[in-house]
Design an enzyme around this catalytic site. Structure first.
Site: not given
Length: 283
Positions: A160, A282
């Site tokens: 990320c 998540s």
């Protein structure tokens, strides 16, 4: 702290609902966010509108610096952040490259310390950067890059926050970090600490003053099952005074970070926060 809350409010006010295929959830999303951390003056960006666990964030970055590829190694230095992605991600569990329990594959620090070349050799990006900066060299390419599309299938998660670009102006070191995607309620308080820490520690071990760290997020989002807590709880709270972050001055080299450094070598002084908020995660 204000820039963090401003981004959260911007997502709530201006965000667009996007379906996320990987998680099967909707995200309220904005594109492009820029945050700045004043490392030079010690303004530590630890979120105070909910309890934030800075040790796990620092421990994870140390694991990247060491090139760890196992969630077990991350647990040993003080963070469980890789347990789920290494062991609960169905796509990775069925991937032939996975070596067994806790294996993360060729992600993050593995790319930073041993980027594969076509001839079978490896590039240690971080060592090159540290060696250059220690000699006062900035070749305008002091970039730590974790983003290797050719090996995405060999890891449990694409990075990320994938690029950290160091720049030297005189005796002052700066950092530009780029992040493709950010789960703002859960991840941003973590990532802010990591960007601040990375500049602070690299400046220390290369013998420079730390300047500012610039953090760019491309896709900033709040998952649909996090929105109510963000709107009705966190954004209703008043921020508290920023704490102070201390690094053991005896940490003087990359080798120190690779060998004897533990979480006992870091300290946060004067941290006060509101109660914790349990945002859904998540995988």
């Amino acid at each position: 702290m204000k820039q963090y809350l401003d981004l959260c409010q911007r997502i709530v006010d201006e965000g667009t609902w996007i379906e996320n295929e990987r998680t099967g959830k909707r995200c309220l999303t904005v594109i492009n966010a820029d945050l700045t951390y004043d490392v030079e003056n010690g303004v530590f960006p630890l979120v105070t509108t909910r309890k934030s666990f800075w040790k796990a964030a620092v421990a994870e970055m140390i694991g990247y610096i060491r090139g760890y590829d196992s969630a077990e190694d991350f647990r040993k230095i003080g963070t469980k952040t890789w347990d789920a992605n290494a062991n609960l991600n169905d796509a990775w569990l069925n991937n032939p490259h996975r070596k067994g329990d806790d294996d993360m594959g060729r992600v993050y620090g593995v790319q930073g310390r041993s980027w594969a070349k076509p001839n079978g050799e490896f590039v240690d990006q971080l060592k090159k950067i540290i060696d250059d900066l220690s000699q006062g060299i900035d070749d305008r390419g002091e970039i730590l890059n974790f983003y290797n599309p050719g090996e995405f299938d060999m890891g449990c998660l694409r990075p990320c926050m994938y690029s950290h670009h160091f720049s030297l102006l005189g005796d002052t070191l700066y950092l530009n970090s780029t992040q493709r995607s950010c789960d703002v309620p859960l991840g941003l308080n973590f990532n802010m600490v990591q960007v601040y820490f990375l500049l602070a520690i690299v400046a220390q071990i290369t013998g420079h003053k730390a300047g500012k760290a610039y953090h760019k997020i491309v896709n900033a989002h709040i998952y649909e099952d996090q929105l109510e807590l963000m709107q009705s709880v966190q954004l209703k709270r008043e921020p508290l005074q920023a704490p102070i972050f201390k690094i053991n001055p005896e940490i003087k080299s990359l080798e120190d970070l690779e060998t004897w450094v533990t979480m006992d070598d870091f300290e946060v002084i004067g941290y006060e926060s509101h109660e914790a908020i349990k945002y859904p995660f998540s995988v």
